[in-house]
Design a protein around this motif. Structure first.
Motif, PDB file in Angstrom:
ATOM      1  N   GLU A  44       0.854  -1.242  -0.032  1.00 48.13           N
ATOM      2  CA  GLU A  44       0.080  -0.095  -0.123  1.00 48.13           C
ATOM      3  C   GLU A  44       0.976   1.134  -0.111  1.00 48.13           C
ATOM      4  OE1 GLU A  44      -3.328   0.112  -0.023  1.00 48.13           O
ATOM      5  OE2 GLU A  44      -3.878  -2.142   0.120  1.00 48.13           O
ATOM      6  N   VAL A  45       0.587   2.224  -0.957  1.00 51.95           N
ATOM      7  CA  VAL A  45       1.250   3.627  -0.736  1.00 51.95           C
ATOM      8  C   VAL A  45       0.605   4.480  -0.103  1.00 51.95           C
ATOM      9  CG1 VAL A  45       2.086   5.336  -2.234  1.00 51.95           C
ATOM     10  CG2 VAL A  45       2.176   3.249  -3.343  1.00 51.95           C
ATOM     11  N   VAL A  46       1.422   4.984   0.864  1.00 52.76           N
ATOM     12  CA  VAL A  46       0.663   6.068   2.182  1.00 52.76           C
ATOM     13  C   VAL A  46       1.695   7.108   2.127  1.00 52.76           C
ATOM     14  CG1 VAL A  46      -0.224   6.604   4.135  1.00 52.76           C
ATOM     15  CG2 VAL A  46      -0.449   4.146   3.224  1.00 52.76           C
ATOM     16  N   TYR A  47       1.484   8.154   1.382  1.00 56.56           N
ATOM     17  CA  TYR A  47       2.212   9.464   1.575  1.00 56.56           C
ATOM     18  C   TYR A  47       2.340  10.100   3.020  1.00 56.56           C
ATOM     19  CZ  TYR A  47       2.327  10.296  -3.498  1.00 56.56           C
ATOM     20  OH  TYR A  47       2.559  10.328  -4.775  1.00 56.56           O
ATOM     21  N   ASN A  48       3.616  10.409   3.431  1.00 55.23           N
ATOM     22  CA  ASN A  48       3.852  10.970   4.569  1.00 55.23           C
ATOM     23  C   ASN A  48       3.038  12.382   4.669  1.00 55.23           C
ATOM     24  OD1 ASN A  48       5.445   9.211   5.483  1.00 55.23           O
ATOM     25  ND2 ASN A  48       7.167   9.956   4.685  1.00 55.23           N
ATOM     26  N   GLY A  49       2.883  12.931   5.853  1.00 53.07           N
ATOM     27  CA  GLY A  49       2.396  14.360   5.973  1.00 53.07           C
ATOM     28  C   GLY A  49       3.215  15.440   6.208  1.00 53.07           C
ATOM     29  N   ILE A  50       2.520  16.360   6.680  1.00 57.53           N
ATOM     30  CA  ILE A  50       3.183  17.950   7.060  1.00 57.53           C
ATOM     31  C   ILE A  50       2.206  18.531   7.938  1.00 57.53           C
ATOM     32  CG2 ILE A  50       4.047  19.919   6.420  1.00 57.53           C
ATOM     33  CD1 ILE A  50       4.297  19.291   3.658  1.00 57.53           C
ATOM     34  N   ASP A  51       2.699  18.687   9.126  1.00 57.14           N
ATOM     35  CA  ASP A  51       2.058  19.256  10.253  1.00 57.14           C
ATOM     36  C   ASP A  51       1.363  20.565   9.668  1.00 57.14           C
ATOM     37  OD1 ASP A  51       1.690  17.526  12.423  1.00 57.14           O
ATOM     38  OD2 ASP A  51       3.716  17.938  12.911  1.00 57.14           O
ATOM     39  N   SER A  57       3.854  28.641  -6.180  1.00 55.54           N
ATOM     40  CA  SER A  57       2.652  27.473  -6.149  1.00 55.54           C
ATOM     41  C   SER A  57       2.275  27.017  -4.667  1.00 55.54           C
ATOM     42  CB  SER A  57       3.440  26.188  -6.389  1.00 55.54           C
ATOM     43  OG  SER A  57       4.004  26.153  -7.782  1.00 55.54           O
ATOM     44  N   ILE A  58       1.052  26.915  -4.536  1.00 57.79           N
ATOM     45  CA  ILE A  58       0.459  26.573  -3.233  1.00 57.79           C
ATOM     46  C   ILE A  58       0.185  25.082  -3.128  1.00 57.79           C
ATOM     47  CG2 ILE A  58      -1.644  26.861  -1.904  1.00 57.79           C
ATOM     48  CD1 ILE A  58       0.041  29.573  -2.466  1.00 57.79           C
ATOM     49  N   ILE A  59       1.079  24.663  -1.907  1.00 58.57           N
ATOM     50  CA  ILE A  59       0.981  23.201  -1.765  1.00 58.57           C
ATOM     51  C   ILE A  59      -0.129  23.035  -0.894  1.00 58.57           C
ATOM     52  CG2 ILE A  59       2.033  23.758   0.621  1.00 58.57           C
ATOM     53  CD1 ILE A  59       3.557  20.930   0.367  1.00 58.57           C
ATOM     54  N   ASN A  60      -0.890  21.636  -1.633  1.00 61.26           N
ATOM     55  CA  ASN A  60      -2.070  21.451  -1.182  1.00 61.26           C
ATOM     56  C   ASN A  60      -1.962  20.438   0.235  1.00 61.26           C
ATOM     57  OD1 ASN A  60      -4.684  20.438  -0.526  1.00 61.26           O
ATOM     58  ND2 ASN A  60      -5.059  19.650  -2.764  1.00 61.26           N
ATOM     59  N   PHE A  61      -2.379  21.307   1.301  1.00 61.46           N
ATOM     60  CA  PHE A  61      -2.512  20.497   2.743  1.00 61.46           C
ATOM     61  C   PHE A  61      -2.731  19.117   2.556  1.00 61.46           C
ATOM     62  CE2 PHE A  61      -4.254  19.706   6.864  1.00 61.46           C
ATOM     63  CZ  PHE A  61      -3.300  19.667   7.466  1.00 61.46           C
ATOM     64  N   TYR A  62      -4.101  19.024   1.894  1.00 65.28           N
ATOM     65  CA  TYR A  62      -4.774  17.654   2.173  1.00 65.28           C
ATOM     66  C   TYR A  62      -4.088  16.605   1.046  1.00 65.28           C
ATOM     67  CZ  TYR A  62      -8.421  20.634   4.378  1.00 65.28           C
ATOM     68  OH  TYR A  62      -8.705  21.210   5.270  1.00 65.28           O
ATOM     69  N   ASP A  63      -2.992  17.063   0.491  1.00 69.99           N
ATOM     70  CA  ASP A  63      -2.407  15.802  -0.312  1.00 69.99           C
ATOM     71  C   ASP A  63      -1.337  15.165   0.560  1.00 69.99           C
ATOM     72  OD1 ASP A  63      -3.644  16.260  -2.569  1.00 69.99           O
ATOM     73  OD2 ASP A  63      -2.014  17.693  -3.404  1.00 69.99           O
ATOM     74  N   TYR A  64      -0.660  15.965   1.627  1.00 72.45           N
ATOM     75  CA  TYR A  64       0.226  15.578   2.433  1.00 72.45           C
ATOM     76  C   TYR A  64      -0.466  15.862   3.907  1.00 72.45           C
ATOM     77  CZ  TYR A  64       2.599  15.808  -1.783  1.00 72.45           C
ATOM     78  OH  TYR A  64       3.032  15.618  -3.176  1.00 72.45           O
ATOM     79  N   ASN A  65      -1.129  14.960   4.608  1.00 66.35           N
ATOM     80  CA  ASN A  65      -1.911  15.254   5.595  1.00 66.35           C
ATOM     81  C   ASN A  65      -1.809  14.098   6.517  1.00 66.35           C
ATOM     82  OD1 ASN A  65      -4.064  15.288   7.640  1.00 66.35           O
ATOM     83  ND2 ASN A  65      -4.901  16.951   6.412  1.00 66.35           N
ATOM     84  N   TRP A  66      -1.174  14.405   7.692  1.00 65.77           N
ATOM     85  CA  TRP A  66      -1.081  13.207   8.597  1.00 65.77           C
ATOM     86  C   TRP A  66      -2.400  12.625   9.174  1.00 65.77           C
ATOM     87  CZ3 TRP A  66       3.285  10.888   8.693  1.00 65.77           C
ATOM     88  CH2 TRP A  66       4.477  11.386   8.513  1.00 65.77           C
ATOM     89  N   ASN A  67      -3.446  13.307   8.988  1.00 64.36           N
ATOM     90  CA  ASN A  67      -4.659  12.761   9.603  1.00 64.36           C
ATOM     91  C   ASN A  67      -5.206  11.625   8.464  1.00 64.36           C
ATOM     92  OD1 ASN A  67      -4.725  14.190  11.885  1.00 64.36           O
ATOM     93  ND2 ASN A  67      -5.653  15.836  10.900  1.00 64.36           N
ATOM     94  N   ILE A  68      -4.906  12.034   7.086  1.00 64.74           N
ATOM     95  CA  ILE A  68      -5.360  10.980   6.143  1.00 64.74           C
ATOM     96  C   ILE A  68      -4.421   9.799   6.178  1.00 64.74           C
ATOM     97  CG2 ILE A  68      -5.514  10.780   3.653  1.00 64.74           C
ATOM     98  CD1 ILE A  68      -6.442  13.525   3.435  1.00 64.74           C
ATOM     99  N   CYS A  69      -3.059  10.124   6.211  1.00 64.64           N
ATOM    100  CA  CYS A  69      -2.071   9.055   6.392  1.00 64.64           C
ATOM    101  C   CYS A  69      -2.340   8.072   7.516  1.00 64.64           C
ATOM    102  CB  CYS A  69      -0.802   9.848   6.617  1.00 64.64           C
ATOM    103  SG  CYS A  69       0.713   8.662   7.143  1.00 64.64           S
ATOM    104  N   VAL A  70      -3.016   8.667   8.651  1.00 65.44           N
ATOM    105  CA  VAL A  70      -3.021   7.726   9.824  1.00 65.44           C
ATOM    106  C   VAL A  70      -4.417   6.957   9.622  1.00 65.44           C
ATOM    107  CG1 VAL A  70      -3.943   7.598  12.369  1.00 65.44           C
ATOM    108  CG2 VAL A  70      -2.097   9.233  11.730  1.00 65.44           C
TER     109      VAL A  70
END
Length: 354
Positions: free
Chosen positions: A162-169, A330-343
């Motif tokens: 499974e591929v799961v991206y890391n997040g950014i606080d 560029s505006i980084i999309n918080f939801y692409d790299y979100n620890w809550n989604i990751c968890v």
């Protein structure tokens, strides 16, 4: 209640430790019906408030990573009623017979053997990756690139991965400008100073243009690693010691200010499994330039400018091109790299085999 055991001995490591902390502090709250058994150094673990919850039990385990001792001690320390073991690195407990989830951050030791000192390290990595292949019920890779590398070098069954991206606080997106951390404009690199990070070429590229720009080069990393890693490059940095600054270790609050106040963040790495520092820089609003390697193109997409990492002039041209454009367009999309989604994805993986 399900019993989840976690090998958290690397909780203070820079990359893997970031993942362990961000996964655990959210999962423990989201799954109060699970019991968490956390293996590691007790003095270290007790510093973290999120490990003081009622559904958490700390278990002493001080065996060094990559050691024979860890294989003996882990099996002794893992509770017998464990339903699932999470190993956040490939150094899994090979004698553990229960269900196992493993996070793979990269396959550096197999893909870049020229940077691995000692055949024993290469052999160890190959053996352990093959053990992961056979023993893991599920393998979480931090990028599609890492998943493809794992398939390439270890022939892993795709159904296990499974591929799961890391997040950014979220706090990285809300860094307020504080007092100056440095009294001149500067270029910034953050990370360790191992040879594959390619700081040699960054320093040489900086030397080419240093007389054309007012900026210094700040390296957030230990100078000692530079000295032992490459004596020639140490001589070069010593020659420019008035323009190249090593900060050594700094805490997260100060690190955010170094990101925020930099005119340009440069990430010249030759190999990564994910690449968190460029995302951190982007989140603070700083412009970023990166190596044009596959994984960074996957993670950073069109939010950064790219250079050829083995071409010193390509690096220097890219610096000059971007140096006066201080803010990231560029505006980084918080939801692409979100620890809550990751968890949540980690929880789904665990629940699929529990």
């Amino acid at each position: 209640m399900s019993n989840i055991t976690v090998d958290a001995r690397m909780i203070n490591s820079s990359g893997i430790g970031t993942v362990i902390k961000n996964i655990l502090k959210r999962m423990i709250v989201l799954k109060p019906e699970w019991n968490f058994f956390i293996l590691g150094d007790l003095l270290t673990l007790k510093k973290y408030n999120f490990l003081k919850c009622d559904n958490v039990k700390l278990i002493s385990c001080n065996a060094p990573i990559y050691s024979i001792k860890e294989q003996i001690e882990l099996v002794k320390r893992i509770p017998k009623d464990t339903d699932i073991m999470w190993s956040p690195h490939y150094n899994i407990p090979i004698f553990y017979k229960g269900k196992l989830i493993v996070t793979i951050h990269d396959v550096f030791h197999l893909a870049m053997p020229q940077f691995v000192k000692g055949m024993h390290k290469q052999l160890y990595a190959r053996f352990m990756f093959n053990m992961v292949k056979y023993k893991a019920n599920k393998i979480i890779c931090v990028s599609n690139f890492t998943a493809s590398e794992l398939e390439k070098y270890v022939s892993i069954d795709k159904n296990k991965v499974e591929v799961v991206y890391n997040g950014i606080d979220k706090e990285w997106f809300n860094v307020n400008l504080e007092k100056p951390v440095y009294d001149k404009p500067y270029l910034l690199y953050v990370g360790n100073v191992k040879p594959h990070k390619n700081l040699v070429n960054l320093v040489k590229a900086f030397e080419l243009i240093k007389d054309k720009i007012p900026h210094d080069l700040i390296i957030v990393g230990k100078k000692e690693g530079f000295i032992t890693g490459d004596k020639n490059i140490f001589k070069l940095t010593k020659k420019m010691s008035d323009r190249i600054i090593f900060t050594g270790y700094i805490d997260d609050n100060l690190l955010k200010q170094y990101y925020k106040q930099a005119d340009l963040f440069i990430f010249p790495s030759l190999y990564e499994g994910f690449g968190l520092p460029p995302l951190e820089a982007l989140a603070t609003g700083t412009r970023v330039i990166c190596s044009d390697i596959l994984v960074l193109k996957e993670i950073c997409k069109n939010m950064v400018d790219y250079f050829e990492p083995l071409d010193i002039e390509s690096i220097s041209r890219c610096i000059i091109k971007n140096i006066n454009n201080k803010k990231n367009d560029s505006i980084i999309n918080f939801y692409d790299y979100n620890w809550n989604i990751c968890v949540r994805k980690y929880i789904e993986v665990i629940e699929s085999i529990i």
